[in-house]
Design an enzyme around this catalytic site. Sequence first.
Site, PDB file in Angstrom:
ATOM      1  CB  SER A  31      -0.882  -0.176   1.345  1.00 35.43           C
ATOM      2  OG  SER A  31      -1.859  -0.704   1.119  1.00 35.43           O
ATOM      3  CG  HIS A  62      -2.589  -2.024  -3.630  1.00 33.55           C
ATOM      4  ND1 HIS A  62      -1.618  -3.131  -3.177  1.00 33.55           N
ATOM      5  CD2 HIS A  62      -2.849  -1.452  -2.282  1.00 33.55           C
ATOM      6  CE1 HIS A  62      -1.627  -3.335  -2.071  1.00 33.55           C
ATOM      7  NE2 HIS A  62      -2.254  -1.930  -1.459  1.00 33.55           N
ATOM      8  CG  HIS A  84      -4.793  -7.081  -0.278  1.00 32.91           C
ATOM      9  ND1 HIS A  84      -4.773  -6.434  -0.880  1.00 32.91           N
ATOM     10  CD2 HIS A  84      -3.664  -6.924   0.815  1.00 32.91           C
ATOM     11  CE1 HIS A  84      -3.785  -5.555  -0.984  1.00 32.91           C
ATOM     12  NE2 HIS A  84      -3.232  -5.805   0.263  1.00 32.91           N
ATOM     13  CE1 TYR A  86      -8.416  -5.753   1.211  1.00 32.89           C
ATOM     14  CE2 TYR A  86      -6.813  -6.504   2.544  1.00 32.89           C
ATOM     15  CZ  TYR A  86      -7.246  -5.586   1.507  1.00 32.89           C
ATOM     16  OH  TYR A  86      -6.484  -4.546   1.494  1.00 32.89           O
ATOM     17  CD  GLU A  87      -7.776  -6.894  -3.259  1.00 35.69           C
ATOM     18  OE1 GLU A  87      -8.098  -6.033  -4.285  1.00 35.69           O
ATOM     19  OE2 GLU A  87      -6.661  -7.250  -3.148  1.00 35.69           O
ATOM     20  CB  ALA A 114       1.008  -0.088   4.875  1.00 37.57           C
ATOM     21  CG  MET A 212      -5.296  -6.596   6.777  1.00 40.23           C
ATOM     22  SD  MET A 212      -6.598  -5.511   6.211  1.00 40.23           S
ATOM     23  CE  MET A 212      -6.800  -4.603   7.567  1.00 40.23           C
ATOM     24  CB  SER A 213      -0.534  -8.258   2.422  1.00 37.08           C
ATOM     25  OG  SER A 213       0.581  -7.353   3.094  1.00 37.08           O
ATOM     26  CG  ASN A 236      -2.004   2.180  11.263  1.00 41.33           C
ATOM     27  OD1 ASN A 236      -1.673   2.010  10.204  1.00 41.33           O
ATOM     28  ND2 ASN A 236      -2.476   1.454  12.193  1.00 41.33           N
ATOM     29  CG  HIS A 247      -6.505   2.301   2.874  1.00 39.04           C
ATOM     30  ND1 HIS A 247      -5.457   1.382   3.304  1.00 39.04           N
ATOM     31  CD2 HIS A 247      -6.507   2.548   1.462  1.00 39.04           C
ATOM     32  CE1 HIS A 247      -4.888   1.101   2.097  1.00 39.04           C
ATOM     33  NE2 HIS A 247      -5.325   1.706   1.085  1.00 39.04           N
TER      34      HIS A 247
HETATM   35  O1  LIG Z   1      -0.166  -5.055   2.978  1.00 39.74           O
HETATM   36  P1  LIG Z   1      -0.362  -3.925   2.317  1.00 39.74           P
HETATM   37  O2  LIG Z   1      -1.102  -4.347   0.945  1.00 39.74           O
HETATM   38  O3  LIG Z   1       0.781  -2.985   1.974  1.00 39.74           O
HETATM   39  O4  LIG Z   1      -1.426  -2.855   3.023  1.00 39.74           O
HETATM   40  C1  LIG Z   1      -2.182  -2.789   4.170  1.00 39.74           C
HETATM   41  O5  LIG Z   1      -2.771  -1.586   4.220  1.00 39.74           O
HETATM   42  C2  LIG Z   1      -4.126  -1.701   3.945  1.00 39.74           C
HETATM   43  C3  LIG Z   1      -5.061  -1.608   5.120  1.00 39.74           C
HETATM   44  O6  LIG Z   1      -4.990   0.079   5.407  1.00 39.74           O
HETATM   45  C4  LIG Z   1      -4.165  -3.438   3.992  1.00 39.74           C
HETATM   46  O7  LIG Z   1      -4.308  -4.015   2.550  1.00 39.74           O
HETATM   47  C5  LIG Z   1      -2.988  -4.023   4.610  1.00 39.74           C
HETATM   48  O8  LIG Z   1      -2.616  -5.231   4.363  1.00 39.74           O
HETATM   49  N1  LIG Z   2      -4.297  -5.291  10.016  1.00 34.32           N
HETATM   50  C1  LIG Z   2      -3.868  -3.965   9.708  1.00 34.32           C
HETATM   51  N2  LIG Z   2      -3.368  -3.688   8.580  1.00 34.32           N
HETATM   52  C2  LIG Z   2      -2.758  -2.581   8.376  1.00 34.32           C
HETATM   53  N3  LIG Z   2      -2.230  -1.964   7.435  1.00 34.32           N
HETATM   54  C3  LIG Z   2      -1.632  -0.626   7.940  1.00 34.32           C
HETATM   55  N4  LIG Z   2      -2.076  -0.375   9.178  1.00 34.32           N
HETATM   56  C4  LIG Z   2      -2.609  -1.726   9.534  1.00 34.32           C
HETATM   57  C5  LIG Z   2      -3.092  -1.919  10.831  1.00 34.32           C
HETATM   58  O1  LIG Z   2      -3.286  -1.469  11.845  1.00 34.32           O
HETATM   59  N5  LIG Z   2      -3.685  -3.231  10.946  1.00 34.32           N
END
Ligand SMILES: O=P(O)(O)O[C@H]1O[C@H](CO)[C@@H](O)[C@H]1O
Ligand SMILES: Nc1nc2[nH]cnc2c(=O)[nH]1
Length: 272
Positions: A31, A62, A84, A86-87, A114, A212-213, A236, A247
Amino acid sequence: MAKLSELLKETTTFLKEKGIGEVDFGLILGSGLGELADEVEDAIAIPFSEVPHFAVSTVVGHAGKLVYGTLSGKKVLAMQGRFHYYEGHSMQKVTYPVRVMSALGAHSIIVTNAAGGVNENFIPGNLMLITDHINFTGDNPLIGENEDEMGPRFPDMSHAYTPEYCEVTKKVANAQNMSLQEGVYMGYSGPTYETPAEIRMSRVMGADAVGMSTVSEVIVAAHSGMKVLGISCITNLAAGMQSSLNHAEVVETTERVKAQFKELVKATLAEL
Ligand SMILES: O=P(O)(O)O[C@H]1O[C@H](CO)[C@@H](O)[C@H]1O
Ligand SMILES: Nc1nc2[nH]cnc2c(=O)[nH]1
């Protein structure tokens, strides 16, 4: 269902026809971190939507392109964005690009993301070298029949984040006077951010950052015998450590640190 090796043949034939040759390093840019691919020299860029058997990227930050060329003297195939779980994609679909990178000859991948900071010493904008992960997604991309030519049934994850690559990255950051945190990345399925209670649990379990990745991609890289370097941008503080999460803030923080992130990856890549 078609065998993975057959799908890969179709994808790699298509990519080779587009001019993509040998690959040393695969890059997955998370991200807000995709701009690094704009620095690839002699670039060939192909939207994910054109690549056979690829999913498409639906997440803000993305771009959804594959970029091939030279970066820091190495032949790279970079993903500007990723897929991802979750998509709505299966873990196999999410990790298919890693299979493609391996099939094109990549011996290593650099995964970036991220992530939320769980470690109380982290602040938004920090970069974190990933030394290990916790797969908390509830799924695994290797579930199902194992195609033995792709890798072993029971891959060893003891050194999934290649220790030599971690050492090189730390040296490079040090030489550049760049602060670099290190720690364990815990992968959730998303798309919800965590609850404060989940974050307290994550901390007790040994997580320094959550996202989440990444974990599924690294599992497939390990299965394929690839070396891995992982870098998180702490965008964050995790849930319960700041008032709320969104986001837009995640992408904003990557904007702020992208110059430093790009420098670290390029300088490290030159040494690998
Ligand atoms: O892991 P990347 O794709 O960088 O992005 C992160 O940020 C997004 C949530 O803000 C989610 O997709 C999480 O996995
Ligand atoms: N799961 C998760 N994904 C993120 N991607 C960026 N910040 C976060 C977070 O706090 N939690």
